[in-house]
Enzyme design. Structure first.
Site, PDB file in Angstrom:
ATOM      1  N   GLU A  10       0.843  -1.190   0.000  1.00  0.00           N
ATOM      2  CA  GLU A  10       0.000   0.000   0.000  1.00  0.00           C
ATOM      3  C   GLU A  10       0.885   1.250   0.000  1.00  0.00           C
ATOM      4  OE1 GLU A  10      -3.207   0.274   2.771  1.00  0.00           O
ATOM      5  OE2 GLU A  10      -3.972  -1.717   2.270  1.00  0.00           O
ATOM      6  N   ASP A  32      -9.880   2.768   7.644  1.00  0.00           N
ATOM      7  CA  ASP A  32      -9.988   4.013   6.869  1.00  0.00           C
ATOM      8  C   ASP A  32     -11.101   4.897   7.426  1.00  0.00           C
ATOM      9  OD1 ASP A  32      -8.026   3.030   5.121  1.00  0.00           O
ATOM     10  OD2 ASP A  32      -9.506   2.323   3.661  1.00  0.00           O
ATOM     11  N   HIS A  48      -5.201   0.336  -2.263  1.00  0.00           N
ATOM     12  CA  HIS A  48      -5.553  -0.996  -1.798  1.00  0.00           C
ATOM     13  C   HIS A  48      -5.153  -1.986  -2.901  1.00  0.00           C
ATOM     14  CE1 HIS A  48      -9.093   0.289   1.069  1.00  0.00           C
ATOM     15  NE2 HIS A  48      -7.910   0.664   1.533  1.00  0.00           N
ATOM     16  N   HIS A  67      -5.103   6.766  -0.782  1.00  0.00           N
ATOM     17  CA  HIS A  67      -4.212   5.626  -0.624  1.00  0.00           C
ATOM     18  C   HIS A  67      -4.631   4.473  -1.525  1.00  0.00           C
ATOM     19  CE1 HIS A  67      -6.953   4.421   2.720  1.00  0.00           C
ATOM     20  NE2 HIS A  67      -6.644   3.208   2.314  1.00  0.00           N
TER      21      HIS A  67
END
Length: 163
Positions: free
Chosen positions: A36, A111, A100, A98
């Site tokens: 990630e 999150d 995944h 971000h």
């Protein structure tokens, strides 16, 4: 390259982001795969305050930590960048993005907790932070999920609009 628009179902809230910024996110994800990664998004709001205009997407600060299923964004250099964006262009922190890898473009429980903390933390000056989540891999198609989190813990899902 054009702008991509994400709107809520009532078309009350939205995010405008240049295609080049989305491609920059995908490039950073490709470089990080299979781990990630993430960063912050900086920009402005429209004059009627119903659209966030994303102008800058950062990469992961050097003090960030990551693994295959987790990411902790660091802070090194972000305050200086935010100060400069404000001083020179009147732009400010809008939220986070971000990646995944191999996941879905939906917020995890972690999150959601983190975005709710940001919405209530006065230090961020961002009561309705945006979260962009990229998914895909270097050999698969890329997708971007877009969400707004309100101070009352409501999560608003935004959908990409057709051009």
């Amino acid at each position: 390259m054009g702008k991509i628009l994400y709107l809520d179902e009532k078309e009350s809230f939205g995010i405008e982001i240049e295609e080049s910024k989305i491609n920059a996110i995908y490039h950073m994800c490709k470089e990080s795969f299979p781990k990630e990664t993430g960063g912050i998004i900086i920009g402005k709001y429209s004059s009627n305050l119903n659209r966030a205009e994303v102008k800058i997407v950062t990469g992961a600060p050097v003090d960030s930590k990551c693994g295959r299923t987790w990411f902790h964004r660091g802070t090194k250099g972000l305050q200086e960048l935010l100060d400069e964006a404000w001083d020179k262009k009147g732009m400010y922190y809008l939220g986070e993005w971000h990646y995944h890898p191999g996941g879905t473009p939906s917020p995890s429980i972690h999150d959601i907790v983190e975005m709710n903390k940001i919405s209530k933390n006065n230090a961020y000056h961002c009561p309705e932070p945006i979260l962009l989540i990229a998914v895909g891999s270097p050999i698969n198609n890329w997708t971007l999920g877009a969400f707004i989190f309100t101070a009352n813990k409501k999560q608003i899902t935004l959908k990409q609009q057709n051009e």
